[in-house]
Design a protein around this motif. Structure first.
Motif, PDB file in Angstrom:
ATOM      1  N   VAL A  42      -6.946  -3.389   4.513  1.00  0.00           N
ATOM      2  CA  VAL A  42      -5.780  -2.504   4.417  1.00  0.00           C
ATOM      3  C   VAL A  42      -4.504  -3.328   4.295  1.00  0.00           C
ATOM      4  O   VAL A  42      -3.629  -3.021   3.474  1.00  0.00           O
ATOM      5  N   ASP A  43      -4.396  -4.385   5.070  1.00  0.00           N
ATOM      6  CA  ASP A  43      -3.220  -5.252   4.981  1.00  0.00           C
ATOM      7  C   ASP A  43      -3.099  -5.881   3.589  1.00  0.00           C
ATOM      8  O   ASP A  43      -2.012  -5.930   3.019  1.00  0.00           O
ATOM      9  N   VAL A  44      -4.215  -6.339   3.036  1.00  0.00           N
ATOM     10  CA  VAL A  44      -4.203  -6.934   1.695  1.00  0.00           C
ATOM     11  C   VAL A  44      -3.829  -5.881   0.646  1.00  0.00           C
ATOM     12  O   VAL A  44      -3.057  -6.151  -0.278  1.00  0.00           O
ATOM     13  N   ILE A  45      -4.351  -4.677   0.789  1.00  0.00           N
ATOM     14  CA  ILE A  45      -4.017  -3.597  -0.155  1.00  0.00           C
ATOM     15  C   ILE A  45      -2.508  -3.347  -0.139  1.00  0.00           C
ATOM     16  O   ILE A  45      -1.871  -3.265  -1.196  1.00  0.00           O
ATOM     17  N   HIS A  46      -1.933  -3.234   1.042  1.00  0.00           N
ATOM     18  CA  HIS A  46      -0.497  -2.954   1.142  1.00  0.00           C
ATOM     19  C   HIS A  46       0.355  -4.114   0.638  1.00  0.00           C
ATOM     20  O   HIS A  46       1.450  -3.894   0.128  1.00  0.00           O
ATOM     21  N   GLU A  47      -0.127  -5.345   0.749  1.00  0.00           N
ATOM     22  CA  GLU A  47       0.640  -6.510   0.322  1.00  0.00           C
ATOM     23  C   GLU A  47       0.445  -6.865  -1.148  1.00  0.00           C
ATOM     24  O   GLU A  47       1.379  -7.269  -1.815  1.00  0.00           O
ATOM     25  N   ARG A  48      -0.786  -6.721  -1.671  1.00  0.00           N
ATOM     26  CA  ARG A  48      -1.099  -7.320  -2.967  1.00  0.00           C
ATOM     27  C   ARG A  48      -1.513  -6.363  -4.077  1.00  0.00           C
ATOM     28  O   ARG A  48      -1.453  -6.719  -5.243  1.00  0.00           O
ATOM     29  N   VAL A  49      -1.980  -5.169  -3.735  1.00  0.00           N
ATOM     30  CA  VAL A  49      -2.501  -4.259  -4.755  1.00  0.00           C
ATOM     31  C   VAL A  49      -1.348  -3.454  -5.364  1.00  0.00           C
ATOM     32  O   VAL A  49      -0.500  -2.928  -4.646  1.00  0.00           O
ATOM     33  N   VAL A  50      -1.334  -3.372  -6.689  1.00  0.00           N
ATOM     34  CA  VAL A  50      -0.303  -2.634  -7.409  1.00  0.00           C
ATOM     35  C   VAL A  50      -0.764  -1.179  -7.550  1.00  0.00           C
ATOM     36  O   VAL A  50      -1.796  -0.904  -8.158  1.00  0.00           O
ATOM     37  N   LEU A  51       0.009  -0.267  -6.974  1.00  0.00           N
ATOM     38  CA  LEU A  51      -0.368   1.144  -6.947  1.00  0.00           C
ATOM     39  C   LEU A  51      -0.581   1.718  -8.344  1.00  0.00           C
ATOM     40  O   LEU A  51      -1.552   2.437  -8.579  1.00  0.00           O
ATOM     41  N   SER A  52       0.291   1.401  -9.284  1.00  0.00           N
ATOM     42  CA  SER A  52       0.170   1.971 -10.629  1.00  0.00           C
ATOM     43  C   SER A  52      -1.137   1.541 -11.305  1.00  0.00           C
ATOM     44  O   SER A  52      -1.687   2.284 -12.116  1.00  0.00           O
ATOM     45  N   GLN A  53      -1.634   0.376 -10.949  1.00  0.00           N
ATOM     46  CA  GLN A  53      -2.901  -0.079 -11.530  1.00  0.00           C
ATOM     47  C   GLN A  53      -4.047   0.791 -11.022  1.00  0.00           C
ATOM     48  O   GLN A  53      -4.938   1.161 -11.774  1.00  0.00           O
TER      49      GLN A  53
END
Length: 159
Positions: A42-53
């Motif tokens: 979850v921490d990695v998602i919030h820091e590194r994942v681009v929502l639009s992708q």
């Protein structure tokens, strides 16, 4: 006439339209749910994942004037012509101005795929552009005693 509708239905089933098939749900799971450190993921998602992708795997996005901002037809209600969902990569949030759907990448996948929180976390990690080594680093170990979820976080994803 009914023969024509039968044939159309068969073709739709074969190409995946009738059963809700899309690019995102066609991928096989590569991460076993029990092997993932959910808090770290979850921490990695919030820091590194681009929502639009992630959202772009499910709906067609239109860029807006702000950088990192997009609009699309909301998949959570019958949006026909005017895009009512806004996506902000800077904030990592989406919001529909018609039906009030909103949240982060995990919440989006959880709602659109009707998944549990843990399954949605795994799905977002799979859809992300993280490298295989980054994904492997999210696996749980015997010594994982990292940060726990807060009560507010648990309530948010339970809704």
């Amino acid at each position: 006439m009914s023969l024509l509708f039968e044939r159309i239905a068969i073709v739709c089933i074969l190409i995946g339209i009738a059963d809700g098939f899309n690019r995102a749900s066609s991928r096989r799971s590569i991460l076993p749910l029990n092997a993932l450190n959910i808090r770290k993921a979850v921490d990695v998602i919030h820091e590194r994942v681009v929502l639009s992708q992630i959202v772009g795997e499910y709906v067609s996005l239109n860029p807006t004037s702000g950088s990192g901002s997009f609009q699309c037809l909301c998949p959570f209600h019958n949006d026909r012509n005017n895009p009512s969902m806004g996506i902000s990569d800077d904030k990592g949030l989406y919001n529909c101005f018609s039906c009030d759907a909103g949240g982060d990448a995990i919440k989006f996948v959880q709602e659109i795929e009707q998944l549990s929180f843990q399954e949605a976390v795994v799905k977002v990690i799979e859809l992300s552009e993280l490298s295989d080594s980054e994904k492997k680093s999210l696996e749980a170990t015997e010594n994982d005693k990292g940060r726990r979820f807060t009560k507010e976080e648990m309530e948010y994803y339970r809704q």
